[in-house]
Structures are given as structure tokens and as C-alpha cells.
Design a protein around this motif. Structure first.
Motif, PDB file in Angstrom:
ATOM      1  N   ASN A  65      27.187  43.286 -99.333  1.00  0.00           N
ATOM      2  CA  ASN A  65      29.051  43.269 -98.996  1.00  0.00           C
ATOM      3  C   ASN A  65      28.609  41.630 -99.911  1.00  0.00           C
ATOM      4  O   ASN A  65      30.911  40.866-100.001  1.00  0.00           O
ATOM      5  CB  ASN A  65      29.672  42.130 -97.680  1.00  0.00           C
ATOM      6  N   ARG A 125      24.488  51.466 -98.566  1.00  0.00           N
ATOM      7  CA  ARG A 125      25.684  50.569 -98.618  1.00  0.00           C
ATOM      8  C   ARG A 125      24.582  49.334 -99.583  1.00  0.00           C
ATOM      9  O   ARG A 125      23.558  49.243 -99.305  1.00  0.00           O
ATOM     10  CB  ARG A 125      25.572  50.310 -97.293  1.00  0.00           C
ATOM     11  N   HIS A 143      30.466  46.129-103.648  1.00  0.00           N
ATOM     12  CA  HIS A 143      31.220  45.038-102.921  1.00  0.00           C
ATOM     13  C   HIS A 143      32.003  44.948-103.846  1.00  0.00           C
ATOM     14  O   HIS A 143      31.904  45.123-105.240  1.00  0.00           O
ATOM     15  CB  HIS A 143      30.655  44.110-102.709  1.00  0.00           C
ATOM     16  N   ARG A 180      34.032  43.014 -96.211  1.00  0.00           N
ATOM     17  CA  ARG A 180      32.897  44.042 -95.260  1.00  0.00           C
ATOM     18  C   ARG A 180      33.590  45.343 -96.602  1.00  0.00           C
ATOM     19  O   ARG A 180      33.223  46.628 -95.991  1.00  0.00           O
ATOM     20  CB  ARG A 180      33.265  44.897 -93.797  1.00  0.00           C
ATOM     21  N   THR A 181      33.521  44.808 -97.777  1.00  0.00           N
ATOM     22  CA  THR A 181      34.478  45.922 -99.045  1.00  0.00           C
ATOM     23  C   THR A 181      32.971  46.228 -99.253  1.00  0.00           C
ATOM     24  O   THR A 181      33.327  48.443 -99.346  1.00  0.00           O
ATOM     25  CB  THR A 181      34.488  45.153-100.026  1.00  0.00           C
ATOM     26  N   ALA A 182      31.673  46.896 -99.225  1.00  0.00           N
ATOM     27  CA  ALA A 182      31.012  47.880 -99.100  1.00  0.00           C
ATOM     28  C   ALA A 182      30.503  48.670 -97.733  1.00  0.00           C
ATOM     29  O   ALA A 182      30.213  49.459 -98.420  1.00  0.00           O
ATOM     30  CB  ALA A 182      29.610  46.756 -99.535  1.00  0.00           C
ATOM     31  N   GLU A 183      30.410  47.958 -97.305  1.00  0.00           N
ATOM     32  CA  GLU A 183      30.873  48.545 -95.847  1.00  0.00           C
ATOM     33  C   GLU A 183      31.538  49.918 -95.945  1.00  0.00           C
ATOM     34  O   GLU A 183      32.399  51.135 -95.699  1.00  0.00           O
ATOM     35  CB  GLU A 183      31.189  47.952 -94.249  1.00  0.00           C
TER      36      GLU A 183
END
Length: 338
Positions: free
Chosen positions: A105, A102, A64, A76-79
């Protein structure tokens, strides 16, 4: 960003069919961890590592950004990072089912509570493997949330891997005039200061650190981007366009555009895939060994004279690093066109 169609020609990790190498024997394992929805230098490091057959890559962690990061202000930067990493693998023609995992987040809330994420359990499982003697490197180009979470769950992993981290400000006494480009903490450290505190205080964990002054050495020019990256097939065009996209957004906000861009995560490839043939190490780059400091809540270093030794790099071999990347991109593109 321009749409890019995946290439139909496929290949597998551990091979380099464009070089006449169907299989090779890796010399180390590398877990890649990066915030792929942020600065596009992450994509360059991912592509270069995946094209390097002497490293075995069991896992790519999509991590993230800090909240409201201008590159991706979503929650939701990791997604988003996971989706982008998979897109890059597709553009390379890489068979990559299950490669990208993943991360969390969000950052750690304190120094004792891990964040749950699919990547965390996989980090632990890879570190605790008993069926291989290959050394394990954790190559992180962003925040450290997921590795810190894995360590909090299973502290024994600290003895079983080496953290290579692009992050942290310059250490006191290492530069005469550190760049006055941002407030503390440094960009990658700011993503999760608490995670860095956990890992710098993990006494069994070896660390190789590439601080801000080092990643700012890693400049490529616009001409190189046009002539040696954009021409390298679908993934080369993607890499080029990712940088020009950022440039366009900067110009919209009145930021003057220069002729270079920092591809600052590339030392992670240099330190793992591009080591010397005999007595493998980063023999064309220079580092010093310092006592590992602790990190304060504002991101400053707290000197510990009795801290375990860590590597802090002072100079990296940008010629080897970038020429190898350009050559591998060109070989992949030629093979895809054949």
C-alpha cells in the motif's frame, strides 16, 4: 458506479471458447501489475490481456497509488485495487481463484529496503521457475514498488524477466514539444520514484518503456465507448461506466469534458500478446534503443552514455491494439449470450 451482476457462464485462462479454441499454446508469460483503483484504463488492459490466449498469465499484481491521489485518496489503494481486479474477473466469467495478489500500500522509503506484500514473494517465485522456457514479461501500468521490492530481495530475477513499463516523461530529444500537462515527475513515476531508480539502475534488467507521449497516443472516442465497449456484455458495460464515472467527477470540478479518453495502458497488450507470427516482436510499432538513464529524485533523467540498452517506444499500432480489443470483447459477449 452502476452495479454489475456477474455472468454465470465461466471459462478458464488459456482458453477462448468463444473462438472455438479450448486450449492454446502460449508464447510467453506475462505478470500484470496495475493500480486498479486509479484511472480506469487499467481495467481495459486487464480485460484485454485476460482475453488473449497466446500469453500465460500466472499473476496479477494489484498495486498502490500515490498518497491522496484524486482517483482514490485512501491509504489502502492496493487493497482496493485487489477487490476491483477480482470484480472485473467475475464480470468476465473467468475462473480466477488465486490469480490476483495484493501489492504494498506504500512506496519504498529508500533504495535498499523492500516492501513486504503477498505479491512480492509470488513475483520472485514466478521469475525463478525452472519448469518453463517461456519468456517472462512484467507488464506494469502504474508504479514499480512491488517489482523493485522483489528485485531487492532476489536480484537474480533481473536476468529472468523483461520489464514493460507505461511511465516516465519523454526522453530529451525525442519530441519537439512535450505536453505541458503536469509537473514532474510523470504520473506513474510519481507513484514511487525510488522504485524506478532501483530498477533503472539494475544493470541486468531489460526494460521496454512507453513514455507519456506514447500513452497519450492511445485515444478512443465516446462513440467507440458507446457502440463497441458498452454493448459488450457485463464487463463491457463496466468498462464504459468506469470512464463515464470519471467524466462525471471531472465535470463536477469544472473540467470540460472532451470526446476522447486515453486508454493508455493498452500498449502492454500490444507488446506481449499481439506480436508478429514469424520472428515474434512488435513489428508494427516503432522503438529506438537508447542508453538506460538513471533517474533523479525529481523524476528527471540522468544521462549515462554507458548505460545498458533499453527500448523506448516512439509509436504504437493503435489500429491493431484497439480493433483486437473490440473484437475480443464482442466475441466474449456473444458467447456469454449464447
Amino acid at each position: 458506479m452502476t452495479d454489475h451482476a456477474p455472468t454465470p457462464r465461466r471459462w478458464s485462462l488459456g482458453t477462448a471458447p468463444w473462438a472455438g479454441i479450448e486450449t492454446t499454446t502460449p508464447r510467453s508469460r506475462v505478470i500484470i501489475d496495475n493500480d486498479f483503483s486509479g484511472d480506469p484504463d487499467d481495467f481495459f488492459q486487464l480485460v484485454h490481456h485476460l482475453l488473449s490466449p497466446t500469453v500465460e498469465i500466472p499473476l496479477v499484481v494489484a498495486s498502490h497509488l500515490r498518497p491522496d491521489d484524486p482517483m482514490d485518496p485512501s491509504d489502502r489503494t492496493a487493497e482496493n485495487a485487489e477487490a476491483l481486479a477480482n470484480t472485473v474477473c467475475d464480470l468476465m466469467g473467468l475462473e480466477h481463484d488465486g490469480l490476483v495478489a495484493r501489492g504494498s500500500n506504500t512506496a519504498l522509503t529508500d533504495r535498499s529496503t523492500p516492501r513486504s506484500a503477498p505479491a512480492v514473494e509470488r513475483i520472485i517465485a514466478e521469475a525463478m521457475r525452472e519448469d518453463t522456457d517461456l519468456p517472462l514479461y512484467y507488464a506494469a501500468g502504474g508504479g514499480l514498488t512491488d517489482l523493485a521490492s522483489a528485485y531487492l530481495i532476489e536480484p537474480r530475477i533481473a536476468r529472468r524477466l523483461t520489464l514493460l513499463w507505461i511511465g516516465g516523461s519523454e526522453h530529451p530529444g525525442t519530441v519537439d514539444a512535450p505536453p505541458r500537462i503536469e509537473d514532474a515527475p510523470e504520473y506513474n513515476l510519481r507513484i514511487d520514484v525510488t522504485a524506478a531508480q532501483v530498477l533503472f539502475d539494475a544493470e541486468d534488467l531489460p526494460i521496454w518503456q512507453f513514455t507519456r507521449d506514447i500513452y497519450r497516443q492511445c485515444l478512443i472516442s465516446d462513440s467507440e465507448l458507446r457502440l463497441r465497449v458498452r454493448t459488450a456484455g457485463p464487463v463491457g458495460r463496466f468498462l464504459h461506466d468506469a470512464v463515464t464515472d470519471v467524466r462525471a467527477r471531472m465535470a463536477e470540478h469544472g473540467v470540460p469534458v472532451g470526446e476522447t479518453y486515453a486508454i493508455g495502458d493498452q500498449p502492454l497488450v500490444l507488446a506481449t500478446a499481439l506480436t508478429s507470427q514469424f520472428q515474434p516482436d512488435t513489428s508494427s510499432s516503432f522503438h529506438e534503443v537508447r542508453p538506460c538513464p538513471s533517474i533523479s529524485d525529481d523524476g528527471a533523467y540522468i544521462h549515462r552514455p554507458d548505460g545498458r540498452p533499453i527500448r523506448v517506444y516512439r509509436q504504437v499500432d493503435t489500429r491493431l491494439m484497439f480493433e483486437d480489443m473490440y473484437a475480443k470483447l464482442a466475441e466474449l459477449a456473444a458467447w456469454q449470450r449464447a
